[in-house]
Design a protein around this motif. Structure first.
Motif, PDB file in Angstrom:
ATOM      1  N   UNK A   1       0.859  -1.173   0.000  1.00  0.00           N
ATOM      2  CA  UNK A   1       0.000   0.000   0.000  1.00  0.00           C
ATOM      3  C   UNK A   1       0.900   1.231   0.000  1.00  0.00           C
ATOM      4  N   UNK A   2       0.701   2.064  -1.018  1.00  0.00           N
ATOM      5  CA  UNK A   2       1.537   3.251  -1.218  1.00  0.00           C
ATOM      6  C   UNK A   2       0.781   4.499  -0.783  1.00  0.00           C
ATOM      7  N   UNK A   3       1.468   5.374  -0.079  1.00  0.00           N
ATOM      8  CA  UNK A   3       0.854   6.601   0.422  1.00  0.00           C
ATOM      9  C   UNK A   3       1.564   7.832  -0.109  1.00  0.00           C
ATOM     10  N   UNK A   4       0.778   8.794  -0.516  1.00  0.00           N
ATOM     11  CA  UNK A   4       1.261  10.152  -0.699  1.00  0.00           C
ATOM     12  C   UNK A   4       1.415  10.772   0.693  1.00  0.00           C
ATOM     13  N   UNK A   5       2.166  11.855   0.784  1.00  0.00           N
ATOM     14  CA  UNK A   5       2.381  12.505   2.081  1.00  0.00           C
ATOM     15  C   UNK A   5       1.600  13.800   2.208  1.00  0.00           C
ATOM     16  N   UNK A   6       2.002  14.834   1.483  1.00  0.00           N
ATOM     17  CA  UNK A   6       1.417  16.164   1.641  1.00  0.00           C
ATOM     18  C   UNK A   6      -0.031  16.198   1.153  1.00  0.00           C
ATOM     19  N   UNK A   7      -0.941  16.509   2.067  1.00  0.00           N
ATOM     20  CA  UNK A   7      -2.352  16.553   1.738  1.00  0.00           C
ATOM     21  C   UNK A   7      -3.059  15.223   1.918  1.00  0.00           C
ATOM     22  N   UNK A   8      -2.283  14.169   2.169  1.00  0.00           N
ATOM     23  CA  UNK A   8      -2.865  12.838   2.377  1.00  0.00           C
ATOM     24  C   UNK A   8      -2.603  12.399   3.808  1.00  0.00           C
ATOM     25  N   UNK A   9      -1.390  11.954   4.106  1.00  0.00           N
ATOM     26  CA  UNK A   9      -1.053  11.657   5.500  1.00  0.00           C
ATOM     27  C   UNK A   9      -0.923  12.934   6.325  1.00  0.00           C
TER      28      UNK A   9
END
Length: 248
Positions: free
Chosen positions: A11-19
């Protein structure tokens, strides 16, 4: 739109605005102002430093070679600011260890982010941070801290040191798939930007679009993908099968 709870291999996550909840325009404005002031206080020409920084950022956006974004950035930077090369690099490093922290002073973490990451750890899912790789690793780690997330939960994090492309280029996503030894169909991408993050779907990845800080530069039909707030995503993750029990 399928809402299947399949056992993804990563599972891949974006950082800014997501996490990390944020207004990206304010963040970038505060970042440029902060590093410029820091460079000036450190004895460098602040205006020239920012000009060189901007040149490096633009170079990372357009290069098509196999050089890391780090090398491309600094080559372009020093073309504009050839003086005090070692000092300029040291000042940037010092900034990320000191004043960069204050850019996150007003950030309020979303409590469902930490809860979701913990739940995915309990379910034994391999986690990858596929953030825009235009910052050094240290800046990525600091921003994860603002979000209340331990960088060590990720088996891989993209940064300008280890990436040769950027979002939304498919070469960026393929580079990550190659590193993981996976195909797009194995992966869930969680992000907030319909252009930069959902580009991964072109390689077969599934997606969950987080709408708390939604960025939609392409007028995308969000009903065509799984979407919702991070709290909604947390509830959705509860229905995922355990990674290990799926025999992966």
């Amino acid at each position: 739109m399928s809402d299947a709870r399949k056992p993804y291999k990563a599972i891949c996550f974006d950082l800014d605005g997501t996490l990390l909840p944020m207004n990206i325009d304010k963040f970038l404005s505060d970042y440029y102002k902060g590093i410029g002031v820091f460079a000036g206080k450190s004895g460098l020409n602040a205006a020239k430093f920012i000009e060189a920084l901007d040149s490096g950022v633009k170079a990372m956006m357009v290069h098509e070679d196999n050089k890391t974004n780090h090398d491309v950035f600094w080559e372009a930077f020093f073309e504009v600011y050839p003086e005090s090369r070692e000092r300029a690099h040291d000042v940037a490093t010092e900034f990320y260890e000191t004043d960069f922290d204050h850019i996150g002073d007003d950030v309020v973490p979303n409590p469902f982010v930490a809860k979701t990451i913990e739940l995915l750890k309990e379910k034994a899912y391999p986690l990858v941070l596929t953030t825009m790789p235009m910052f050094p690793k240290r800046a990525v780690e600091k921003r994860l801290g603002w979000a209340g997330v331990d960088p060590d939960v990720f088996m891989h994090m993209t940064s300008y040191e280890n990436s040769t492309s950027i979002k939304p280029k498919l070469t960026y996503y393929q580079e990550n798939l190659d590193l993981l030894g996976l195909s797009g169909q194995d992966v869930l991408m969680v992000g907030n930007n319909t252009l930069e993050d959902l580009a991964f779907c072109k390689l077969g990845a599934d997606a969950y679009l987080v709408t708390d800080c939604l960025l939609d530069p392409i007028d995308f039909d969000i009903d065509s993908v799984k979407h919702g707030s991070f709290e909604d995503f947390y509830s959705w993750v509860k229905g995922l099968p355990d990674h290990e029990s799926a025999g992966l």
